[in-house]
Structures are given as C-alpha cells and as structure tokens.
Design a protein around this motif. Structure first.
Motif, mmCIF file in Angstrom:
data_model
loop_
_atom_site.group_PDB
_atom_site.id
_atom_site.type_symbol
_atom_site.label_atom_id
_atom_site.label_comp_id
_atom_site.label_asym_id
_atom_site.label_seq_id
_atom_site.Cartn_x
_atom_site.Cartn_y
_atom_site.Cartn_z
ATOM 1 N N PRO A 100 41.736 42.232 10.350
ATOM 2 C CA PRO A 100 42.270 41.404 9.271
ATOM 3 C C PRO A 100 41.210 40.615 8.525
ATOM 4 O O PRO A 100 41.487 40.069 7.451
ATOM 5 N N ASP A 101 39.986 40.577 9.065
ATOM 6 C CA ASP A 101 38.896 39.844 8.423
ATOM 7 C C ASP A 101 37.614 40.652 8.581
ATOM 8 O O ASP A 101 37.312 41.128 9.682
ATOM 9 N N PRO A 102 36.821 40.826 7.519
ATOM 10 C CA PRO A 102 35.600 41.633 7.621
ATOM 11 C C PRO A 102 34.462 40.933 8.362
ATOM 12 O O PRO A 102 33.451 41.570 8.678
ATOM 13 N N ASP A 103 34.603 39.642 8.645
ATOM 14 C CA ASP A 103 33.553 38.888 9.319
ATOM 15 C C ASP A 103 33.322 39.476 10.716
ATOM 16 O O ASP A 103 34.213 39.445 11.569
ATOM 17 N N PRO A 104 32.113 40.007 10.992
ATOM 18 C CA PRO A 104 31.861 40.669 12.279
ATOM 19 C C PRO A 104 31.798 39.707 13.454
ATOM 20 O O PRO A 104 31.741 40.147 14.606
ATOM 21 N N ARG A 105 31.786 38.404 13.192
ATOM 22 C CA ARG A 105 31.717 37.441 14.291
ATOM 23 C C ARG A 105 33.041 37.325 15.035
ATOM 24 O O ARG A 105 33.068 36.860 16.177
ATOM 25 N N TYR A 106 34.132 37.729 14.405
ATOM 26 C CA TYR A 106 35.435 37.578 15.050
ATOM 27 C C TYR A 106 35.586 38.538 16.235
ATOM 28 O O TYR A 106 35.161 39.687 16.184
ATOM 29 N N GLU A 107 36.208 38.014 17.279
ATOM 30 C CA GLU A 107 36.564 38.812 18.440
ATOM 31 C C GLU A 107 38.077 39.027 18.450
ATOM 32 O O GLU A 107 38.836 38.168 17.990
ATOM 33 N N TYR A 108 38.489 40.154 19.020
ATOM 34 C CA TYR A 108 39.907 40.496 19.075
ATOM 35 C C TYR A 108 40.264 40.866 20.511
ATOM 36 O O TYR A 108 39.650 41.756 21.096
ATOM 37 N N TRP A 109 41.255 40.154 21.050
ATOM 38 C CA TRP A 109 41.579 40.268 22.468
ATOM 39 C C TRP A 109 43.034 40.669 22.703
ATOM 40 O O TRP A 109 43.937 40.373 21.914
ATOM 41 N N ALA A 110 43.251 41.292 23.856
ATOM 42 C CA ALA A 110 44.538 41.444 24.525
ATOM 43 C C ALA A 110 45.692 41.902 23.639
ATOM 44 O O ALA A 110 46.669 41.182 23.452
ATOM 45 N N PRO A 111 45.635 43.125 23.104
ATOM 46 C CA PRO A 111 46.752 43.631 22.300
ATOM 47 C C PRO A 111 47.926 44.068 23.167
ATOM 48 O O PRO A 111 47.743 44.621 24.254
ATOM 49 N N GLU A 112 49.128 43.821 22.681
ATOM 50 C CA GLU A 112 50.328 44.323 23.357
ATOM 51 C C GLU A 112 51.390 44.621 22.312
ATOM 52 O O GLU A 112 51.625 43.816 21.407
ATOM 53 N N ALA A 113 52.035 45.766 22.449
ATOM 54 C CA ALA A 113 52.954 46.249 21.422
ATOM 55 C C ALA A 113 54.415 46.136 21.852
ATOM 56 O O ALA A 113 54.739 46.107 23.040
ATOM 57 N N ALA A 114 55.298 46.094 20.851
ATOM 58 C CA ALA A 114 56.744 46.081 21.063
ATOM 59 C C ALA A 114 57.400 46.846 19.921
ATOM 60 O O ALA A 114 56.821 46.998 18.840
ATOM 61 N N PHE A 115 58.622 47.297 20.167
ATOM 62 C CA PHE A 115 59.373 48.042 19.155
ATOM 63 C C PHE A 115 60.721 47.382 18.949
ATOM 64 O O PHE A 115 61.430 47.059 19.906
ATOM 65 N N ASP A 116 61.080 47.160 17.671
ATOM 66 C CA ASP A 116 62.368 46.536 17.371
ATOM 67 C C ASP A 116 62.847 46.973 15.989
ATOM 68 O O ASP A 116 62.118 46.835 14.998
ATOM 69 N N ASN A 117 64.069 47.496 15.937
ATOM 70 C CA ASN A 117 64.711 47.852 14.669
ATOM 71 C C ASN A 117 63.838 48.719 13.759
ATOM 72 O O ASN A 117 63.677 48.440 12.566
ATOM 73 N N GLY A 118 63.228 49.737 14.349
ATOM 74 C CA GLY A 118 62.487 50.707 13.563
ATOM 75 C C GLY A 118 61.053 50.343 13.231
ATOM 76 O O GLY A 118 60.369 51.118 12.556
ATOM 77 N N THR A 119 60.577 49.195 13.699
ATOM 78 C CA THR A 119 59.202 48.761 13.418
ATOM 79 C C THR A 119 58.465 48.488 14.722
ATOM 80 O O THR A 119 59.033 47.953 15.670
ATOM 81 N N PHE A 120 57.189 48.852 14.741
ATOM 82 C CA PHE A 120 56.320 48.571 15.881
ATOM 83 C C PHE A 120 55.496 47.325 15.569
ATOM 84 O O PHE A 120 54.950 47.185 14.472
ATOM 85 N N TYR A 121 55.421 46.438 16.554
ATOM 86 C CA TYR A 121 54.703 45.175 16.388
ATOM 87 C C TYR A 121 53.563 45.125 17.404
ATOM 88 O O TYR A 121 53.751 45.441 18.585
ATOM 89 N N LEU A 122 52.383 44.729 16.944
ATOM 90 C CA LEU A 122 51.228 44.609 17.829
ATOM 91 C C LEU A 122 50.760 43.154 17.823
ATOM 92 O O LEU A 122 50.296 42.637 16.800
ATOM 93 N N TYR A 123 50.899 42.496 18.965
ATOM 94 C CA TYR A 123 50.501 41.091 19.116
ATOM 95 C C TYR A 123 49.107 41.043 19.732
ATOM 96 O O TYR A 123 48.779 41.836 20.628
#
Length: 360
Positions: A100-123
C-alpha cells in the motif's frame, strides 16, 4: 477462517473448485491429482521462509499466507502465498498483496485471510518506520489467491494504541465477525507484566472496528518474557517486557479456546498456550504457567508458534505453524495434528515421517 466441518463436506467443496477452473482461475482437481499420493509427511512441509502462517480453507483448497517483513516477492508484492489440497504438498503462487506504500522501510507482518459474502479479506500489520508503531490494515480480492488491494484505511484500536499486530478474524456461531489482535500494555494493572497482550473488537462490515475493544489476555507468568531490561524510548521507560501474541480462536464443545504464542519469537523459547471462555469476547481464563499446547524439542524443534488451526482432509483439526531451521535463520512451515485431551489441547511437534491427513 473457513473450515470444513466433515469429510463429506470437504469432498463436496473440493468438487466446487471445478467452477473456478472454468473461469480460468484454478481447477482443484489438478492439484488434487498431484498430491493424492501423500501418505506421510515430514516437517517442514515448506522449507522456504514462511513465518506466521495464516491458513484459509476455501472450496477444498488451503491457502497459506506468510510474513515477508521488508522483503518483496519476485512479482513486487508482499506476503508469500502457497496453495495445497492436502496440507503436505504446497504450490508457490508469488505474492498476495500489492504494497500500500512504496516506501521500502515499511515492514508487513502476519497476514490472515477470511471470506464473507463473496469477498476475500486479508488482514495484516504495517509499520516499522517509527519505534513500536504498527497498524492493522485490511485488503480485499475477488479471488482467494489475489492479488489483494488495500482498502486505504487502518483498523484503529479503540484506545488509540500505537502498536497493533497479529490480526485474527473470527466468525462466531451467530454469523457476527470479530477481530482478535495483539497490542501493547506498558503497565502492570491487575498484577500483570508490562508487555504485548491480546484484545478483541467486533468487526463492522469487515473493514472497520466497531469501537468496542476489550482486553482478552495479558501476560502473567515468567515463561512469556520477551526481553529483560528492555529500553523503550517511546514510553520513556525500561521494562522486563513480556509478550503474548498471535491469537487464534477455536470453538470446542461449546467453549471458546483462544490460543496464543508467548515469549520471544526470535528464540527457541517461543511456544503456544491457550485460555478458555464461554463467550467469544470473554472473560478468558486459565492461561498456563508454560507453553502447554506446543513447545520446542531440544535438538529437533526450535521456537514453534504463530499458528493457524484448520480442518484437515481427514476431518480432524490440524495446526499449521512455523519453527526455526537448525541455524535459526529461516522460519519454516510445519503441520501436526491437534489433540483434544482431558488436560486440554496438545500438539506433539514432529520432525520424522508421520501419517498425513489423508482422506478416508
């Protein structure tokens, strides 16, 4: 998380994957054919880097999402994404989310997905640029394999806590969704240790929190020590800092079991424990004086934890977790059955060949 309650439904939903193939997305039969011979497994089932595996079962297929930190996949995306029909053989699909941000300093941790009403959500959690500052975010996709696109708005803890990580979406029996997550508690209220603990809030429309957050669990015993004499300038204080994190909720015989990982993820001491409640938001009681569910085995299993629980092809509960390789340089993905014993849930971590979760 979407689980299959029985072997019969698992096979029925596996067949539903044919429709995806007709759309040019994925035919589950091809992956099934490639993995049908798996009668045993030996950990790790995925030897590459796969920290914090969040696993979703959808239409007979398992999708595993792993932390990438500051790294980017070859396709420029973040979060390692794997696919399997048997929990043993995994196919790499690249990255799950466009950063979501081009800044390479950002870290991204611990993804977990869910499905509801035809859409997939990734937290997931994003941060690392400022000291002890991470925010939970959510991305969406029309397909389980993505690519996912961030919604543009973080999910803000109702206390304004600057450190929120390890989001776990949970659908209760009445259909309502809740988000369990970890946040910092730099105090000793109630006789607890200062450190990272667990909270929960109701999800409003899957993309924001209702503002009803409450504490689920805080560190109370010595085994959860993360770091002694830890200087944290953001709080202008030095702590014996304790950590419980990575919540995952499973209902068993009418009770809510909130599993969590404790201690320091960078060490061999990391492990999994649990607390129990009669209602999804608690109160949760009975946390252990040690990592009762899953812990290391000297010389064989190092720092197991941050797990998911899914129904295996055999209809039983399986735990998918990470553990360090021998040189403590890579966290690899492992699986083992979850046993509901008279003394509580237990996992015996394995490192030799064991029976795979084969369809019966």
């Amino acid at each position: 998380m979407t689980d299959s309650p029985s072997r019969r439904e698992f096979l029925r939903t596996l067949g539903a994957g044919v429709g995806l193939g007709a759309l040019g997305a994925f035919d589950a039969r091809s992956l099934f054919a490639a993995s049908v011979g798996a009668k045993t497994y030996t950990n790790p089932v995925y030897a590459g880097s796969m920290p914090d595996p969040g696993v979703m079962l959808h239409e007979g297929v398992y999708y595993a999402f792993g932390t990438t930190g500051k790294d980017r996949k070859a396709d420029g995306r973040i979060f390692t994404l794997l696919r399997s029909t048997d929990l043993v053989n995994w196919e790499e699909l690249g990255g799950a989310l466009t950063p979501p941000d081009p800044d390479p300093r950002y870290e991204y941790w611990a993804p977990e997905a869910a499905f509801d009403n035809g859409t997939f959500y990734l937290y997931y959690a994003m941060g690392g640029v400022e000291e002890e500052k991470f925010a939970i975010r959510v991305a969406t996709s029309a397909r389980p394999e993505g690519p996912y696109t961030d919604t543009g708005t973080p999910l803000v803890d109702c206390t304004g806590n600057r450190f929120t990580i390890d989001a776990h979406p949970f659908r209760d029996r009445d259909g309502k969704w809740y988000l369990f997550y970890a946040r910092n508690y730099p105090n000793t209220e109630g006789g607890h240790h200062p450190g990272t603990g667990l909270a929960v809030d109701r999800l409003d429309g899957m993309t924001k929190l209702a503002g009803e957050c409450r504490t689920v669990l805080r560190a109370h015993y010595p085994w959860t020590l993360y770091e002694a004499h830890r200087r944290m300038n953001v709080y202008d204080a030095t702590f014996d800092w304790h950590t419980i994190e990575a919540p995952f909720v499973r209902v068993h015989r009418g009770k809510y079991y909130c599993f969590y990982s404790g201690s320091n993820w960078q060490t061999r001491n990391y492990g999994v424990d649990y607390a129990v409640a009669s209602h999804v938001t608690g109160p949760y009681t009975g946390q252990g004086r040690s990592a009762r569910v899953l812990h290391g085995v000297p010389g064989h299993v190092r720092g197991p934890g941050h797990h998911s629980i899914v129904t295996g092809p055999d209809g039983n509960d399986w735990v998918v977790y990470h553990a360090w390789n021998e040189s403590l340089t890579v966290r690899q993905m492992c699986i083992d059955p979850l046993h509901w014993t008279g003394e509580g849930p237990r996992v015996s971590p394995s490192w030799t060949p064991h029976r795979a979760p084969v369809r019966r």
